[in-house]
Scaffold this active site. Structure first.
Site, PDB file in Angstrom:
ATOM      1  N   SER A  45     -19.460  -0.960   4.465  1.00 30.11           N
ATOM      2  CA  SER A  45     -18.972   0.403   4.300  1.00 30.11           C
ATOM      3  C   SER A  45     -18.106   0.837   5.490  1.00 30.11           C
ATOM      4  CB  SER A  45     -20.155   1.343   4.076  1.00 30.11           C
ATOM      5  OG  SER A  45     -19.758   2.523   3.444  1.00 30.11           O
ATOM      6  N   ASP A 162     -20.951  -0.181  -2.875  1.00 32.10           N
ATOM      7  CA  ASP A 162     -21.294  -0.163  -1.452  1.00 32.10           C
ATOM      8  C   ASP A 162     -22.386  -1.179  -1.102  1.00 32.10           C
ATOM      9  OD1 ASP A 162     -22.394   0.650   1.112  1.00 32.10           O
ATOM     10  OD2 ASP A 162     -21.338   2.553   0.839  1.00 32.10           O
TER      11      ASP A 162
END
Length: 280
Positions: A45, A162
């Site tokens: 991320s 993610d």
């Protein structure tokens, strides 16, 4: 990857954490000032974004300047191009242009100055995915595609979101790159920190959902670290009211927290690398 300059291969792992990840810039700045060269990078991320930028040649000073710009409310809002919530609240078109410029001129992993791997999660196969080749921008977009916020990324039949869902601190990816000494930087939210949650300006329902997700991420991270522990781990002492979203306007505080934490472990890191001062 083999030993370089007679010392072990150093891998740096940068966790996800949204705005909290700006502390990674401070860690990179201290390593660069100390002459400690990073041989391999892995991130999730925000860690994937900054890892890719650094691998692409952006200096900590440049990243610091970018973070200062993001701290301006208008600039940050400009990146959040809200859309009709089909697969994500944010379409990501404006953010894609921003990231493309940040990584320029690099378009693939293969051209980066430092080997990089980023973590994502395949929703279709319910498994972790490590990306280290091919389209750099799409890989980073996948690693940061928070479910419900950004749309998932289609990649070779996979539906990627993610990496923090399962692997927020991908030490295993750094080891897979051949890293012999791994320094990991964890800026994930601590679900037990009452000060952080009291200050969260969300409706109670949203706060509970977010906190529950943080509990799962923290447990997953602890489990992963037990399987693939780093040699050193940094958990910068971040201001208690800085969450994943509310924090971009406090970029300099976060960067300085990263600098302080890195300075504290620098002597031990030098021992592990068996280098003299000023050598990397």
């Amino acid at each position: 990857m083999h030993e370089r300059s007679g010392r072990p291969v150093l891998g740096l792992v940068l966790s996800g954490g949204g705005a909290r990840g700006l502390a990674h810039i401070g860690v990179l700045a201290v390593l660069e000032q100390a002459g400690v060269r990073v041989d391999a990078l892995a991130g999730t991320s925000m860690g994937a974004i900054l890892g890719a930028a650094y691998s692409a040649g952006r200096t900590p000073a440049e990243l610091r300047a970018v973070s200062a710009q993001l701290g301006k409310f208008g600039r940050l809002i400009g990146l959040a191009d809200l859309g009709i919530p089909r697969s994500g609240l944010i379409k990501g078109t404006t953010l894609e242009r921003f990231l493309r410029e940040l990584f320029s001129p690099h378009r693939s992993f293969e051209t980066l100055a430092i080997p990089l791997a980023v973590a994502a999660v395949d929703l279709r196969r319910a498994e972790e995915v490590g990306l280290d080749s091919g389209d750099l921008l799409r890989a980073v977009q996948a690693s940061m595609a928070v479910p419900g916020i950004f749309p998932p990324v289609e990649w070779d039949g996979r539906l990627l979101v993610d990496g923090g869902v399962l692997n927020n601190l991908p030490v295993d990816l750094a080891r897979a790159q051949g890293a012999q000494v791994v320094l990991a930087v964890d800026v994930g939210l601590d679900p037990r920190n009452e000060d952080t949650w009291r200050s969260t300006r969300l409706p109670r329902l949203g706060m509970h959902v977010w906190r529950a997700a943080s509990v799962m991420m923290a447990r997953n991270t602890a489990s992963k670290l037990a399987q693939a522990p780093p040699d050193l781990i940094i958990r910068p002492a971040l201001p208690p009211r800085v969450t994943s979203v509310a924090g971009f306007r406090r970029a300099e505080e976060l960067i300085q927290a990263g600098e302080r934490a890195a300075q504290e472990v620098l002597p031990r890191l030098r021992q592990l690398l068996q280098t003299d001062t000023g050598q990397g």
